[in-house]
Write a protein that holds these residues in place. Structure first.
Motif, PDB file in Angstrom:
ATOM      1  N   ILE A   3      -4.509  -4.368  -8.824  1.00 20.20           N
ATOM      2  CA  ILE A   3      -4.171  -2.950  -8.716  1.00 20.20           C
ATOM      3  C   ILE A   3      -5.430  -2.220  -8.266  1.00 20.20           C
ATOM      4  O   ILE A   3      -6.482  -2.330  -8.907  1.00 20.20           O
ATOM      5  CB  ILE A   3      -3.674  -2.364 -10.049  1.00 20.20           C
ATOM      6  N   ASP A   4      -5.335  -1.501  -7.174  1.00 18.29           N
ATOM      7  CA  ASP A   4      -6.484  -0.753  -6.672  1.00 18.29           C
ATOM      8  C   ASP A   4      -5.988   0.605  -6.186  1.00 18.29           C
ATOM      9  O   ASP A   4      -4.926   0.697  -5.555  1.00 18.29           O
ATOM     10  CB  ASP A   4      -7.164  -1.515  -5.534  1.00 18.29           C
ATOM     11  N   SER A   5      -6.728   1.652  -6.493  1.00 19.38           N
ATOM     12  CA  SER A   5      -6.271   2.998  -6.123  1.00 19.38           C
ATOM     13  C   SER A   5      -7.361   3.755  -5.392  1.00 19.38           C
ATOM     14  O   SER A   5      -8.557   3.503  -5.566  1.00 19.38           O
ATOM     15  CB  SER A   5      -5.851   3.776  -7.375  1.00 19.38           C
ATOM     16  N   GLY A   6      -6.928   4.666  -4.545  1.00 17.43           N
ATOM     17  CA  GLY A   6      -7.801   5.608  -3.856  1.00 17.43           C
ATOM     18  C   GLY A   6      -7.241   7.008  -4.020  1.00 17.43           C
ATOM     19  O   GLY A   6      -6.244   7.222  -4.715  1.00 17.43           O
TER      20      GLY A   6
ATOM     21  N   GLU B 207       0.874  -1.176   0.000  1.00 12.88           N
ATOM     22  CA  GLU B 207       0.000   0.000   0.000  1.00 12.88           C
ATOM     23  C   GLU B 207       0.909   1.223   0.000  1.00 12.88           C
ATOM     24  O   GLU B 207       1.661   1.445   0.950  1.00 12.88           O
ATOM     25  CB  GLU B 207      -0.919   0.001   1.214  1.00 12.88           C
ATOM     26  N   ILE B 208       0.855   1.973  -1.077  1.00 13.65           N
ATOM     27  CA  ILE B 208       1.820   3.043  -1.336  1.00 13.65           C
ATOM     28  C   ILE B 208       1.097   4.385  -1.244  1.00 13.65           C
ATOM     29  O   ILE B 208       0.052   4.592  -1.877  1.00 13.65           O
ATOM     30  CB  ILE B 208       2.447   2.872  -2.732  1.00 13.65           C
ATOM     31  N   ARG B 209       1.675   5.318  -0.453  1.00 14.26           N
ATOM     32  CA  ARG B 209       1.064   6.635  -0.261  1.00 14.26           C
ATOM     33  C   ARG B 209       2.124   7.725  -0.452  1.00 14.26           C
ATOM     34  O   ARG B 209       3.300   7.535  -0.090  1.00 14.26           O
ATOM     35  CB  ARG B 209       0.473   6.769   1.144  1.00 14.26           C
ATOM     36  N   PRO B 210       1.748   8.872  -0.998  1.00 19.35           N
ATOM     37  CA  PRO B 210       2.681  10.003  -1.071  1.00 19.35           C
ATOM     38  C   PRO B 210       3.060  10.468   0.339  1.00 19.35           C
ATOM     39  O   PRO B 210       2.210  10.509   1.237  1.00 19.35           O
ATOM     40  CB  PRO B 210       1.886  11.077  -1.822  1.00 19.35           C
ATOM     41  N   ARG B 211       4.320  10.790   0.546  1.00 14.84           N
ATOM     42  CA  ARG B 211       4.768  11.222   1.862  1.00 14.84           C
ATOM     43  C   ARG B 211       4.210  12.590   2.259  1.00 14.84           C
ATOM     44  O   ARG B 211       4.108  12.902   3.446  1.00 14.84           O
ATOM     45  CB  ARG B 211       6.301  11.278   1.901  1.00 14.84           C
ATOM     46  N   ASP B 212       3.850  13.410   1.249  1.00 13.91           N
ATOM     47  CA  ASP B 212       3.373  14.765   1.558  1.00 13.91           C
ATOM     48  C   ASP B 212       1.847  14.827   1.651  1.00 13.91           C
ATOM     49  O   ASP B 212       1.268  15.903   1.602  1.00 13.91           O
ATOM     50  CB  ASP B 212       3.866  15.757   0.493  1.00 13.91           C
ATOM     51  N   PHE B 213       1.196  13.655   1.783  1.00 10.25           N
ATOM     52  CA  PHE B 213      -0.264  13.582   1.899  1.00 10.25           C
ATOM     53  C   PHE B 213      -0.967  14.176   0.692  1.00 10.25           C
ATOM     54  O   PHE B 213      -2.112  14.636   0.790  1.00 10.25           O
ATOM     55  CB  PHE B 213      -0.743  14.265   3.189  1.00 10.25           C
ATOM     56  N   ALA B 214      -0.309  14.175  -0.447  1.00 13.89           N
ATOM     57  CA  ALA B 214      -0.914  14.670  -1.683  1.00 13.89           C
ATOM     58  C   ALA B 214      -1.749  13.547  -2.312  1.00 13.89           C
ATOM     59  O   ALA B 214      -1.783  12.413  -1.837  1.00 13.89           O
ATOM     60  CB  ALA B 214       0.165  15.138  -2.649  1.00 13.89           C
ATOM     61  N   PHE B 215      -2.429  13.891  -3.398  1.00 15.57           N
ATOM     62  CA  PHE B 215      -3.236  12.902  -4.106  1.00 15.57           C
ATOM     63  C   PHE B 215      -2.342  11.887  -4.815  1.00 15.57           C
ATOM     64  O   PHE B 215      -1.238  12.204  -5.252  1.00 15.57           O
ATOM     65  CB  PHE B 215      -4.137  13.581  -5.140  1.00 15.57           C
ATOM     66  N   MET B 216      -2.868  10.670  -4.930  1.00 11.45           N
ATOM     67  CA  MET B 216      -2.217   9.655  -5.754  1.00 11.45           C
ATOM     68  C   MET B 216      -2.696   9.887  -7.191  1.00 11.45           C
ATOM     69  O   MET B 216      -3.543   9.188  -7.729  1.00 11.45           O
ATOM     70  CB  MET B 216      -2.579   8.242  -5.269  1.00 11.45           C
ATOM     71  N   ASP B 217      -2.142  10.928  -7.800  1.00 13.97           N
ATOM     72  CA  ASP B 217      -2.627  11.349  -9.112  1.00 13.97           C
ATOM     73  C   ASP B 217      -1.970  10.542 -10.231  1.00 13.97           C
ATOM     74  O   ASP B 217      -1.190   9.607  -9.995  1.00 13.97           O
ATOM     75  CB  ASP B 217      -2.392  12.846  -9.316  1.00 13.97           C
ATOM     76  N   GLU B 218      -2.303  10.904 -11.481  1.00 18.03           N
ATOM     77  CA  GLU B 218      -1.806  10.156 -12.633  1.00 18.03           C
ATOM     78  C   GLU B 218      -0.287  10.157 -12.712  1.00 18.03           C
ATOM     79  O   GLU B 218       0.325   9.151 -13.091  1.00 18.03           O
ATOM     80  CB  GLU B 218      -2.397  10.709 -13.926  1.00 18.03           C
ATOM     81  N   ALA B 219       0.341  11.256 -12.355  1.00 17.74           N
ATOM     82  CA  ALA B 219       1.799  11.341 -12.442  1.00 17.74           C
ATOM     83  C   ALA B 219       2.461  10.361 -11.480  1.00 17.74           C
ATOM     84  O   ALA B 219       3.432   9.676 -11.831  1.00 17.74           O
ATOM     85  CB  ALA B 219       2.260  12.759 -12.160  1.00 17.74           C
ATOM     86  N   ARG B 220       1.929  10.292 -10.240  1.00 19.79           N
ATOM     87  CA  ARG B 220       2.510   9.364  -9.266  1.00 19.79           C
ATOM     88  C   ARG B 220       2.233   7.908  -9.656  1.00 19.79           C
ATOM     89  O   ARG B 220       3.094   7.041  -9.500  1.00 19.79           O
ATOM     90  CB  ARG B 220       1.969   9.677  -7.872  1.00 19.79           C
ATOM     91  N   GLN B 221       1.031   7.629 -10.139  1.00 20.93           N
ATOM     92  CA  GLN B 221       0.744   6.272 -10.585  1.00 20.93           C
ATOM     93  C   GLN B 221       1.652   5.875 -11.756  1.00 20.93           C
ATOM     94  O   GLN B 221       2.133   4.735 -11.831  1.00 20.93           O
ATOM     95  CB  GLN B 221      -0.726   6.143 -10.993  1.00 20.93           C
ATOM     96  N   HIS B 222       1.890   6.819 -12.666  1.00 19.62           N
ATOM     97  CA  HIS B 222       2.782   6.555 -13.786  1.00 19.62           C
ATOM     98  C   HIS B 222       4.189   6.213 -13.285  1.00 19.62           C
ATOM     99  O   HIS B 222       4.830   5.272 -13.783  1.00 19.62           O
ATOM    100  CB  HIS B 222       2.825   7.787 -14.698  1.00 19.62           C
ATOM    101  N   ASP B 223       4.642   6.939 -12.294  1.00 23.69           N
ATOM    102  CA  ASP B 223       5.977   6.702 -11.739  1.00 23.69           C
ATOM    103  C   ASP B 223       6.053   5.318 -11.085  1.00 23.69           C
ATOM    104  O   ASP B 223       6.985   4.534 -11.348  1.00 23.69           O
ATOM    105  CB  ASP B 223       6.304   7.781 -10.708  1.00 23.69           C
ATOM    106  N   ILE B 224       5.060   4.975 -10.286  1.00 23.49           N
ATOM    107  CA  ILE B 224       5.084   3.706  -9.549  1.00 23.49           C
ATOM    108  C   ILE B 224       4.962   2.523 -10.501  1.00 23.49           C
ATOM    109  O   ILE B 224       5.724   1.549 -10.413  1.00 23.49           O
ATOM    110  CB  ILE B 224       3.959   3.684  -8.499  1.00 23.49           C
ATOM    111  N   LEU B 225       4.028   2.604 -11.427  1.00 29.34           N
ATOM    112  CA  LEU B 225       3.840   1.487 -12.358  1.00 29.34           C
ATOM    113  C   LEU B 225       5.028   1.352 -13.311  1.00 29.34           C
ATOM    114  O   LEU B 225       5.363   0.247 -13.746  1.00 29.34           O
ATOM    115  CB  LEU B 225       2.537   1.655 -13.133  1.00 29.34           C
ATOM    116  N   GLY B 226       5.686   2.475 -13.617  1.00 33.26           N
ATOM    117  CA  GLY B 226       6.899   2.411 -14.421  1.00 33.26           C
ATOM    118  C   GLY B 226       8.004   1.647 -13.706  1.00 33.26           C
ATOM    119  O   GLY B 226       8.731   0.856 -14.325  1.00 33.26           O
ATOM    120  N   ARG B 227       8.116   1.853 -12.396  1.00 38.66           N
ATOM    121  CA  ARG B 227       9.108   1.096 -11.626  1.00 38.66           C
ATOM    122  C   ARG B 227       8.758  -0.394 -11.584  1.00 38.66           C
ATOM    123  O   ARG B 227       9.646  -1.259 -11.580  1.00 38.66           O
ATOM    124  CB  ARG B 227       9.197   1.653 -10.198  1.00 38.66           C
TER     125      ARG B 227
END
Length: 431
Positions: free
Chosen positions: A345-348, A314-334
């Protein structure tokens, strides 16, 4: 029209099995017939171990493994042909000598290239013996080298097919001259003549490639089970055979981890509406399973898939920001870079959950990378249950007494993650 049969290693694992194969083929008189054959038994595993021994130097381990491989194949020849082994023995000995030569020649090359130049000999050996035995049993055959038929690029261990060049190479195999065409699964060759392999489920894929290029009537994959099931019979005591499903349903099941036919095998068949039948080589009277265009039966029986040894992140941004498209792109790219597949894959708004196979050599570097930039919660030793075409009552019964740690559901598929300790042993599908 042409029929394509594919036989795996279990169906030719020894001389007795090869005799049974001959008896089976004698019952099918229709021609043209193309027979695609894998390596005998666990030969590919033995060749992979031989490869590693060769890359470490041609010591005693290498020589012992090569000699074991030679003896096992010659024992099958002797059992089949008795005193008439001469020509077949010569061909087997020549292949073993050539395998040894290639190890000497390519041991210093990159591993993937070396792998393809040597592991292909499992299929070359098996088809040499099978083709000779069919002739001995009174069936006219033509032995064909798949490296000269299936043209690929040089992406070794996962080669891509040159469909146009392959179609030109196989032209004429569908003529009816009374002979069975015998060739190898799993292997191909570049236009320059280097051997290649086709990756996971490569022998099934070989059958599909030839069927596609020949506009075959049907592909039959012969197994030690009667067909496809709605759950793993080793884990579910009341699994049911699926006698007919569509290409799309089979691909969905394979994507979620069912041991059915790999999607890359189904693609070429679906393009030309060539049905694929799975039959038992042990019981020819057992009803088969067929994958084809008809979708009418897809939803009649729910299908269940268990994937064990899973890890939930379960992956969350450290700055309590949204798990937006850019962050999902980064995580799935890794995830792609790590070579891992997420079964769920499930997102909130502020999290992304991934359920992954627990391959430590790939998983640990990924987790370390994610922890450097995100807050990551991790659970290990989990079981992912996927159910196709489930109703609420079935899901409730399957979840009874188990703690659901993550869940995802759409109109056709429901997925739940449970602690592995709550999922051991045999399951029963509630009525």
């Amino acid at each position: 029209m042409t029929q394509v049969f594919k036989f795996g290693g279990a169906s030719i694992q020894d001389a007795a099995a090869i005799r049974r194969l001959g008896e089976l083929l004698a019952r099918f008189r229709a021609r043209p017939l193309v027979v695609v054959v894998s390596a005998m038994g666990k030969t590919t595993n033995a060749l992979e171990a031989l490869l590693e021994a060769a890359r470490e130097g041609e010591g005693d381990d290498y020589r012992d493994r090569l000699e074991t491989l030679r003896r096992e194949h010659l024992a099958a020849v002797e059992s089949l042909f008795g005193t008439r082994t001469g020509p077949v023995t010569e061909r087997v000995e020549a292949l073993i000598t050539e395998l040894d030569r290639r190890h000497r020649r390519h041991a210093g090359r990159e591993r993937s290239f070396h792998y393809d130049q040597t592991v292909c000999f499992g299929e070359l050996l098996s088809t040499t013996i099978v083709s000779a035995w069919l002739e001995e049993a009174g069936m006219a055959t033509q032995w064909l080298d798949a490296r000269e038929l299936v043209v690929t690029d040089d992406c070794h261990q996962a080669a891509n097919v040159d469909w146009q060049a392959t179609a030109e190479r196989v032209r004429g195999l569908d003529r009816d001259d009374g002979r069975i065409r015998v060739t190898q699964g799993f292997i191909g060759g570049t236009a320059e003549g280097a051997s290649t392999t086709l990756g996971r489920e490569g022998s099934d894929f070989s059958a599909a490639i030839l069927a596609h290029c020949l506009d075959a009537e049907e592909v039959t994959i012969w197994k030690d089970v009667p067909g496809l099931f709605n759950a793993d019979p080793r884990r579910f005591d009341n699994a049911l055979q699926l006698e007919q499903i569509s290409y799309g349903e089979a691909i969905e099941l394979a994507w979620h981890g069912a041991k059915v036919i790999h999607p890359k095998t189904l693609g070429p068949l679906q393009q030309k509406a060539i049905p694929l039948t799975v039959r038992s080589f042990q019981d020819l009277e057992a009803p088969p399973s067929t994958i084809g265009r008809d979708t009418r039966f897809d939803t009649q029986t729910p299908s269940l898939i268990l994937r064990e040894a899973q890890t939930l992140l379960e992956i969350r941004p450290r700055d309590f920001a949204f798990m937006d498209e850019a962050r999902q792109h980064d995580i799935l790219g890794r995830l792609v870079e790590a070579g891992l597949h997420a079964g769920l894959i499930d997102s909130g708004a502020m999290r992304l959950s991934l359920c992954l196979d627990g391959h430590p050599e790939r998983l640990e570097p990924l987790v370390a990378s994610l922890c450097a930039d995100y807050a990551v919660a991790r659970r290990d030793d989990l079981t992912l249950l996927t159910v196709r075409h489930a109703d609420d009552a079935l899901l409730a019964a399957l979840g009874a007494g188990r703690d659901c740690l993550a869940e995802r559901r759409n109109a056709d598929t429901a997925q739940r993650v449970f602690p592995g300790s709550q999922c051991r042993g045999t399951w029963h599908i509630p009525a």
